[in-house]
Design an enzyme around this catalytic site. Structure first.
Site, PDB file in Angstrom:
ATOM      1  N   ARG A 295      -1.647 -17.624   0.844  1.00  0.00           N
ATOM      2  CA  ARG A 295      -2.176 -17.990   2.162  1.00  0.00           C
ATOM      3  C   ARG A 295      -3.587 -18.539   2.063  1.00  0.00           C
ATOM      4  O   ARG A 295      -3.930 -19.538   2.713  1.00  0.00           O
ATOM      5  CB  ARG A 295      -2.143 -16.777   3.088  1.00  0.00           C
ATOM      6  CG  ARG A 295      -0.759 -16.205   3.365  1.00  0.00           C
ATOM      7  CD  ARG A 295       0.033 -17.089   4.290  1.00  0.00           C
ATOM      8  NE  ARG A 295       1.392 -16.621   4.526  1.00  0.00           N
ATOM      9  CZ  ARG A 295       1.744 -15.749   5.467  1.00  0.00           C
ATOM     10  NH1 ARG A 295       0.834 -15.229   6.254  1.00  0.00           N
ATOM     11  NH2 ARG A 295       3.003 -15.400   5.634  1.00  0.00           N
TER      12      ARG A 295
ATOM     13  N   ARG B 139       4.694 -19.715   3.377  1.00  0.00           N
ATOM     14  CA  ARG B 139       5.625 -18.629   3.683  1.00  0.00           C
ATOM     15  C   ARG B 139       6.638 -18.579   2.545  1.00  0.00           C
ATOM     16  O   ARG B 139       7.493 -19.448   2.445  1.00  0.00           O
ATOM     17  CB  ARG B 139       6.332 -18.827   5.018  1.00  0.00           C
ATOM     18  CG  ARG B 139       7.308 -17.684   5.333  1.00  0.00           C
ATOM     19  CD  ARG B 139       7.967 -17.876   6.677  1.00  0.00           C
ATOM     20  NE  ARG B 139       6.996 -17.721   7.759  1.00  0.00           N
ATOM     21  CZ  ARG B 139       6.564 -16.531   8.178  1.00  0.00           C
ATOM     22  NH1 ARG B 139       7.004 -15.443   7.601  1.00  0.00           N
ATOM     23  NH2 ARG B 139       5.690 -16.447   9.142  1.00  0.00           N
TER      24      ARG B 139
ATOM     25  N   CYS C 269      -6.302  -0.516   5.538  1.00  0.00           N
ATOM     26  CA  CYS C 269      -5.901  -1.364   4.419  1.00  0.00           C
ATOM     27  C   CYS C 269      -6.094  -2.822   4.788  1.00  0.00           C
ATOM     28  O   CYS C 269      -6.159  -3.176   5.985  1.00  0.00           O
ATOM     29  CB  CYS C 269      -4.453  -1.097   4.003  1.00  0.00           C
ATOM     30  SG  CYS C 269      -3.181  -1.698   5.115  1.00  0.00           S
TER      31      CYS C 269
ATOM     32  N   GLU D  42      12.224 -13.670   3.701  1.00  0.00           N
ATOM     33  CA  GLU D  42      11.606 -14.272   4.886  1.00  0.00           C
ATOM     34  C   GLU D  42      12.611 -15.098   5.697  1.00  0.00           C
ATOM     35  O   GLU D  42      13.723 -15.366   5.239  1.00  0.00           O
ATOM     36  CB  GLU D  42      10.432 -15.170   4.464  1.00  0.00           C
ATOM     37  CG  GLU D  42       9.200 -14.402   4.073  1.00  0.00           C
ATOM     38  CD  GLU D  42       8.490 -13.758   5.276  1.00  0.00           C
ATOM     39  OE1 GLU D  42       8.945 -13.948   6.422  1.00  0.00           O
ATOM     40  OE2 GLU D  42       7.497 -13.048   5.035  1.00  0.00           O
TER      41      GLU D  42
ATOM     42  N   ASN E 130      -5.261  -9.860   6.585  1.00  0.00           N
ATOM     43  CA  ASN E 130      -5.564  -9.000   7.726  1.00  0.00           C
ATOM     44  C   ASN E 130      -6.369  -7.792   7.262  1.00  0.00           C
ATOM     45  O   ASN E 130      -6.520  -7.539   6.063  1.00  0.00           O
ATOM     46  CB  ASN E 130      -4.295  -8.574   8.450  1.00  0.00           C
ATOM     47  CG  ASN E 130      -3.365  -7.788   7.544  1.00  0.00           C
ATOM     48  OD1 ASN E 130      -3.770  -7.293   6.501  1.00  0.00           O
ATOM     49  ND2 ASN E 130      -2.109  -7.707   7.941  1.00  0.00           N
TER      50      ASN E 130
ATOM     51  N   GLU F 205      -1.797 -17.063   9.480  1.00  0.00           N
ATOM     52  CA  GLU F 205      -2.428 -15.775   9.152  1.00  0.00           C
ATOM     53  C   GLU F 205      -2.607 -15.738   7.646  1.00  0.00           C
ATOM     54  O   GLU F 205      -1.640 -15.760   6.905  1.00  0.00           O
ATOM     55  CB  GLU F 205      -1.527 -14.628   9.600  1.00  0.00           C
ATOM     56  CG  GLU F 205      -2.068 -13.264   9.181  1.00  0.00           C
ATOM     57  CD  GLU F 205      -0.997 -12.194   9.144  1.00  0.00           C
ATOM     58  OE1 GLU F 205      -0.050 -12.255   9.954  1.00  0.00           O
ATOM     59  OE2 GLU F 205      -1.112 -11.307   8.292  1.00  0.00           O
TER      60      GLU F 205
ATOM     61  N   CYS G  76       0.793  -1.230   0.000  1.00  0.00           N
ATOM     62  CA  CYS G  76       0.000   0.000   0.000  1.00  0.00           C
ATOM     63  C   CYS G  76       0.826   1.281   0.000  1.00  0.00           C
ATOM     64  O   CYS G  76       0.409   2.278  -0.584  1.00  0.00           O
ATOM     65  CB  CYS G  76      -0.972   0.018   1.169  1.00  0.00           C
ATOM     66  SG  CYS G  76      -0.200  -0.243   2.765  1.00  0.00           S
TER      67      CYS G  76
ATOM     68  N   ASP H  17      -5.960  -9.853  12.512  1.00  0.00           N
ATOM     69  CA  ASP H  17      -5.416 -10.952  11.702  1.00  0.00           C
ATOM     70  C   ASP H  17      -6.490 -12.002  11.526  1.00  0.00           C
ATOM     71  O   ASP H  17      -7.209 -12.325  12.468  1.00  0.00           O
ATOM     72  CB  ASP H  17      -4.204 -11.593  12.397  1.00  0.00           C
ATOM     73  CG  ASP H  17      -2.907 -10.863  12.056  1.00  0.00           C
ATOM     74  OD1 ASP H  17      -1.838 -11.261  12.573  1.00  0.00           O
ATOM     75  OD2 ASP H  17      -2.968  -9.887  11.268  1.00  0.00           O
TER      76      ASP H  17
ATOM     77  N   ARG I  40       9.653 -10.479   0.127  1.00  0.00           N
ATOM     78  CA  ARG I  40      10.207 -10.342   1.476  1.00  0.00           C
ATOM     79  C   ARG I  40      11.274 -11.408   1.684  1.00  0.00           C
ATOM     80  O   ARG I  40      11.048 -12.582   1.390  1.00  0.00           O
ATOM     81  CB  ARG I  40       9.113 -10.526   2.543  1.00  0.00           C
ATOM     82  CG  ARG I  40       8.057  -9.460   2.465  1.00  0.00           C
ATOM     83  CD  ARG I  40       7.027  -9.528   3.570  1.00  0.00           C
ATOM     84  NE  ARG I  40       6.040  -8.473   3.369  1.00  0.00           N
ATOM     85  CZ  ARG I  40       5.071  -8.194   4.241  1.00  0.00           C
ATOM     86  NH1 ARG I  40       4.967  -8.895   5.370  1.00  0.00           N
ATOM     87  NH2 ARG I  40       4.220  -7.225   3.997  1.00  0.00           N
TER      88      ARG I  40
ATOM     89  N   GLU J  15      -4.391  -5.922  -2.401  1.00  0.00           N
ATOM     90  CA  GLU J  15      -4.284  -4.928  -1.333  1.00  0.00           C
ATOM     91  C   GLU J  15      -5.426  -3.935  -1.470  1.00  0.00           C
ATOM     92  O   GLU J  15      -5.575  -3.299  -2.519  1.00  0.00           O
ATOM     93  CB  GLU J  15      -2.927  -4.204  -1.429  1.00  0.00           C
ATOM     94  CG  GLU J  15      -2.741  -3.102  -0.406  1.00  0.00           C
ATOM     95  CD  GLU J  15      -2.359  -3.603   0.986  1.00  0.00           C
ATOM     96  OE1 GLU J  15      -2.158  -4.822   1.150  1.00  0.00           O
ATOM     97  OE2 GLU J  15      -2.244  -2.768   1.895  1.00  0.00           O
TER      98      GLU J  15
HETATM   99  N1  SSA Z   1       5.953 -14.146   3.188  1.00  0.00           N
HETATM  100  C1  SSA Z   1       4.673 -14.144   2.837  1.00  0.00           C
HETATM  101  N2  SSA Z   1       4.207 -15.144   2.063  1.00  0.00           N
HETATM  102  C2  SSA Z   1       2.903 -15.176   1.681  1.00  0.00           C
HETATM  103  N3  SSA Z   1       1.993 -14.239   2.023  1.00  0.00           N
HETATM  104  C3  SSA Z   1       2.432 -13.221   2.799  1.00  0.00           C
HETATM  105  C4  SSA Z   1       3.772 -13.105   3.249  1.00  0.00           C
HETATM  106  N4  SSA Z   1       3.888 -11.983   4.007  1.00  0.00           N
HETATM  107  C5  SSA Z   1       2.666 -11.416   4.043  1.00  0.00           C
HETATM  108  N5  SSA Z   1       1.801 -12.148   3.314  1.00  0.00           N
HETATM  109  C6  SSA Z   1       0.358 -11.879   3.107  1.00  0.00           C
HETATM  110  O1  SSA Z   1       0.150 -10.473   3.147  1.00  0.00           O
HETATM  111  C7  SSA Z   1      -0.794 -10.183   4.182  1.00  0.00           C
HETATM  112  C8  SSA Z   1      -0.513  -8.824   4.749  1.00  0.00           C
HETATM  113  O2  SSA Z   1       0.860  -8.716   5.103  1.00  0.00           O
HETATM  114  S1  SSA Z   1       1.169  -7.858   6.388  1.00  0.00           S
HETATM  115  O3  SSA Z   1       2.561  -7.631   6.433  1.00  0.00           O
HETATM  116  O4  SSA Z   1       0.591  -8.536   7.497  1.00  0.00           O
HETATM  117  N6  SSA Z   1       0.341  -6.491   6.198  1.00  0.00           N
HETATM  118  C9  SSA Z   1       0.656  -5.552   5.289  1.00  0.00           C
HETATM  119  O5  SSA Z   1       1.702  -5.554   4.661  1.00  0.00           O
HETATM  120  C10 SSA Z   1      -0.423  -4.518   5.031  1.00  0.00           C
HETATM  121  N7  SSA Z   1       0.055  -3.507   4.135  1.00  0.00           N
HETATM  122  C11 SSA Z   1      -1.649  -5.226   4.434  1.00  0.00           C
HETATM  123  O6  SSA Z   1      -1.263  -5.918   3.268  1.00  0.00           O
HETATM  124  C12 SSA Z   1      -0.618 -11.307   5.179  1.00  0.00           C
HETATM  125  O7  SSA Z   1      -1.800 -11.455   5.984  1.00  0.00           O
HETATM  126  C13 SSA Z   1      -0.449 -12.491   4.244  1.00  0.00           C
HETATM  127  O8  SSA Z   1      -1.716 -12.887   3.730  1.00  0.00           O
HETATM  128 ZN    ZN Z   2      -1.446  -2.058   3.536  1.00  0.00          ZN
END
Ligand code: SSA
Ligand code: ZN
Length: 501
Positions: free
Chosen positions: A467, A346, A460, A337, A434, A431, A305, A415, A335, A354
């Site tokens: 997921r 993950r 947002c 991770e 969210n 999760e 976002c 979440d 990311r 988004e």
């Molecule tokens: N490493 C990952 N692999 C898969 N999905 C992911 C990963 N990281 C985050 N997400 C997805 O992105 C969603 C939101 O990520 S968050 O970091 O929690 N929140 C944000 O970044 C906020 N900007 C909303 O997107 C998570 O609930 C998950 O559905």
């Molecule tokens: Zn966001």
């Protein structure tokens, strides 16, 4: 807490010419210029002052109001006026000692803070004393204030460090038996639905899992985005530092960014040695390449976002354009991770829808409520999941390395989590998305105003398609015959899979 400053005002000539006037300024200061803007008695104090050759020595102390580095500038201004009459100028401020002392139950783990010479923990007094390495320009540029904020955050984080992430159950669906208990990623690999990509935490989705993603997306569009009036936008996916400075991410996401560096020049001749090296050795000379690329200009999309705020930055939005409700699904998020091979739940490269909404506080709260209701309908009536909702540390705080909860009880993140049967009865829930009310953080961070002058708020929601897939398949398996009817009819026919011999 206490600020302490020992410094001298450098003068162009002997300041004793204005001795009386200076003495008067120092005598009046504590009730005058050093009290302005502070609650009674909480201004800055002059601990001592004396005249030296071509300088005025000063010792100041203060609490959080009229901090010593602001106080010395006020004294300097008055003294400069007095000395000016005697044709003597103030040349600058020379800092001798600058300390900040705060209460703290323990020492700091990481003591190397910019512009901090030493950090001393006093076990008996339960205080931390920081000796700063600052000059006049750092004092003018609020560096001591940012050090104090960083220090208070660190002390608080160390406190929270002991406590687990904030988590508070809001709602949970009915229990139900799980007929499928395998690891869906293993199963998808076995059935040729997807393959691991060449990159860390990267997957290549074949027709089956891709159709799953697109069906989830269609459900979000049909059940949420169209009925609730969200318009599609395309947010940039290569994010510049400036965006992350305004969003706050520049405070803490360095360990997880995929950084992007541009070439120093696109002139092919400049790259000829790299190409030749590869052509001869079939190895990519990354060391050589490192010398030919510039500094990272930012990184791959992380929170998705933040870059959208560039569209609203510095603008005043007309009242009848609010609430703004938009969404983006234009690209991947990346990311770096934590280690270890995970299934698709993950990954380092993922696909997310988004949703972003902004308006007055009431509009944002109402929009969020409507969103929760639509998600409830999707997970209960279409995907038929076992799932729950929990109130957690806001995602934007977690991504700035903070723990705890937001200031007010409305701002924060919910979440959505689902159990993955293959992880066993006590297995960690996943999760899968969210929903957040981000308060005024982004309108303030990006200087976005409302025509009526009311404070804008935003929210947002990130829908992670990997997921959703992991949660859905972990509970329902890969056989469409076993899928909930409401989902199966939306999915349609299973696409023809590529068969490998
Ligand atoms: N490493 C990952 N692999 C898969 N999905 C992911 C990963 N990281 C985050 N997400 C997805 O992105 C969603 C939101 O990520 S968050 O970091 O929690 N929140 C944000 O970044 C906020 N900007 C909303 O997107 C998570 O609930 C998950 O559905
Ligand atoms: Zn966001």
């Amino acid at each position: 807490m206490e600020f302490y400053l020992k410094c001298s005002l450098k003068t162009s000539a002997d300041p004793t010419v204005a001795k009386e006037a200076i003495a008067q300024i120092m005598a009046d200061a504590e009730t005058g210029i050093l009290a302005k803007g502070a609650p009674a008695g909480e201004g800055a104090k002059i601990k001592s002052w004396s005249l030296g050759d071509n300088k005025i020595n000063l010792e100041l102390t203060s609490g959080k109001n009229v901090r010593v580095h602001d106080a010395v500038l006020r004294v300097r201004k008055q003294v400069a006026d007095a000395l000016g009459k005697a044709k003597v100028g103030v040349r600058g401020i020379e800092v001798d000692t600058f300390t900040i002392t705060v209460p703290s139950p323990h020492d700091l783990k990481n003591k190397n803070i910019p512009h901090v010479k030493s950090v001393l923990f006093d076990e008996k007094a339960q205080t931390l004393c920081l000796t700063l390495d600052v000059g006049e320009s750092e004092m003018k540029n609020q560096v001591p204030d940012r050090i104090l904020t960083l220090l208070e955050d660190k002390i608080e984080q160390d406190e929270y460090g002991a406590k687990a992430e904030h988590w508070h159950l809001l709602w949970e669906s009915e229990d139900r038996p799980f007929h499928y208990v395998d690891d869906p990623t293993e199963d998808m690999l076995k059935h040729g639905w997807l393959k691991r990509g060449a990159g860390r935490g990267q997957w290549i989705h074949g027709p089956a899992s891709t159709k799953l993603f697109r069906t989830f997306e269609k459900i979000v569009v049909d059940e949420i985005l169209t009925p609730l009036g969200y318009n599609e936008m395309i947010f940039p996916k290569l994010v510049m530092w400036d965006i992350w400075k305004h969003s706050g991410h520049a405070k803490g996401i360095y360990p997880e960014i995929y950084y992007v560096c541009p070439p120093k020049t696109r002139d092919p001749a400049y790259w000829e040695d790299v190409m030749d090296y590869y052509k001869v050795t079939r190895e990519v000379p990354t060391e050589l390449i490192k010398t030919k690329i510039g500094d990272p200009i930012g990184g791959m999309c992380y929170a998705q976002c933040p870059p959208c705020w560039g569209f609203f930055q510095g603008e005043t939005i007309a009242k009848d354009s609010l609430p703004v409700r938009v969404f983006d699904r234009s690209g991947t998020s990346h990311r770096y991770e934590s280690g270890g091979i995970h299934g698709i739940e993950r990954v380092d490269e993922f696909h997310r829808i988004e949703l972003v909404w902004l308006g007055t506080k009431e509009q944002v709260v109402e929009t969020t409520q409507k969103l929760h209701e639509r998600y409830m309908h999707i997970f209960n009536d279409i995907l038929d999941l076992k799932w729950r909702k929990a109130w957690v540390t806001p995602w934007f705080m977690a991504q700035e390395g903070l723990a705890g909860v937001a200031a007010d009880e409305v701002t924060g993140t919910t979440d959505y989590e689902a159990p993955l049967p293959y992880r066993g009865k006590d297995g960690e829930w996943l999760e899968f998305q969210n929903v957040s009310i981000n308060g005024d953080k982004y309108p303030t961070g990006f200087n976005v105003k409302c025509q009526t002058g009311e404070q804008l708020w935003s929210g947002c929601s990130g829908v992670g398609l990997e997921r959703w897939t992991a949660a859905f398949l972990a509970q329902h398996g890969l056989d469409p015959e076993k899928w909930p009817e409401e989902f199966r009819k939306r999915f349609g026919e299973m696409p023809k899979l590529v068969k490998f011999m």
